[in-house]
Design an enzyme around this catalytic site. Sequence first.
Site, PDB file in Angstrom:
ATOM      1  N   GLY A  38       2.843   4.499  -1.125  1.00 54.94           N
ATOM      2  CA  GLY A  38       2.200   5.603  -1.826  1.00 54.94           C
ATOM      3  C   GLY A  38       2.366   6.921  -1.115  1.00 54.94           C
ATOM      4  N   HIS A 445     -13.948  20.490 -32.251  1.00 55.82           N
ATOM      5  CA  HIS A 445     -15.106  21.289 -31.847  1.00 55.82           C
ATOM      6  C   HIS A 445     -16.294  20.348 -31.632  1.00 55.82           C
ATOM      7  CE1 HIS A 445     -18.055  24.540 -31.771  1.00 55.82           C
ATOM      8  NE2 HIS A 445     -18.776  23.827 -32.634  1.00 55.82           N
TER       9      HIS A 445
END
Length: 466
Positions: A38, A445
Amino acid sequence: MTDYDVLVIGAGPGGYVAAIRCAQLGLRTACVERAELGGICLNWGCIPTKALLRSAEVLELCRRAGDFGVRADGVAADFGAMVARSRAIAAKISKGVAYLFRKNGVESIAGTARLLGAGKVEIAGDAGSRTVSAEHIIVATGARARSLPVAPFDGRVVLSYREAMTLPAVPASLVVVGAGAIGVEFASLYRSLGAEVTIVEYVDRLVPLEDEDVSAELARAFKKRGIRVETGCEVTAVEVRGDRAAVTVARRTDPAARHTVEAERVLVSVGVAPNTDGLGLEDIGVTLDRGFIRVDDDLRTDVRGVYAIGDVCTVGPALAHVASAQGVQVAEHIAGAAPVRIDYDCIPACTYCHPEIASVGLTEAQARARGIELRVGRFPFGPLGKTVAAGEYPGFAKFLWDARDHSLVGAHLIGPAVTDLIAEPTLAKSTEVNAESLMHTVHAHPTFAEALKGATEEAFGRAIDI
């Protein structure tokens, strides 16, 4: 016959992605890593720092619990537990890389690699050294923190980002040298934890690679949070006195105007140096540029069969997602799978301080310097119902549209959730999405994403909610 079709050196976000994609394309692939799978990003950078920042965000939210009608008395930070959580998260994801290697048939080799030429690589490990051969070699060794001559790292008082995320306790005071992404993230983190923080930046503004309006907004936000900002200044000396440091700060335009800032810790975040030492690159004819590996548009070095990707090479910004994209490009190039070259004008950049920052494309100053005629729209997050309900720092979205063909030139965001919101303008920048198509896309929304539509509408005189 060679031992491998592809040998990848380095298992960071570039190397491990390159190795997996090579294996997926049917290539016999191995990946050499001298530390944790990693790489720095996963183990000592992107992931554990975001874990710490999330802990700081939760702490700040608990402190404001009363604003939301919630009683949370006696809230306090357990810094040791925060650090332990971040380390556990890094370890978990590192194990995930090992799983992906096994799943895709990538051989993982622990050790330090050195190129010998002619496709041969010496690997030194705990059990001794051995030499392997590969038709193609991908160097993905990344970079490390760069120190300052006047402030060499000692790991105790003068720190790199690596030591800054594993301190035994929160320092009472901290000087951060450099106001790029790493600098402002750690400044934000330690201010949330109660440290007195001073940022010293050589350029005249914070986050100098971002749009100037974003820099100004971040300066206002940091001032409100009690972070001291000294821009246009240079650190000329750091004197360690026991468990403290005296930092001499000089005004760049007037070196005689100097003062001293004392702090328990000094974090130096002034860029990175490439990890090319000891790889044998120059011995086999690979050209280095200030230590970085010079590559062409296909990430090839000038030695046949040797490639370089990520922070160690000269192409593209030093970002984890760039390294990963380069890993895919190189793998597909090697496999003859007609790779799509990366458009580096369409790379998003994210900074995870509070408030968050995200951008893609040109800044307004860069665009005007190129003579691009712009339609500029700016929409604050403040009026949005989601912002008010969430009690978030407002900030704004700023969009730069080409006045001629209404294509996206740049997008610059500062405020809530913008490191996720940047995906939409990045898609617009990299495809044929223009201002009209974004304006006519219905945005849910209440959401923070409404600011992106609003900024575009404002650029063309159609804004409704401001």
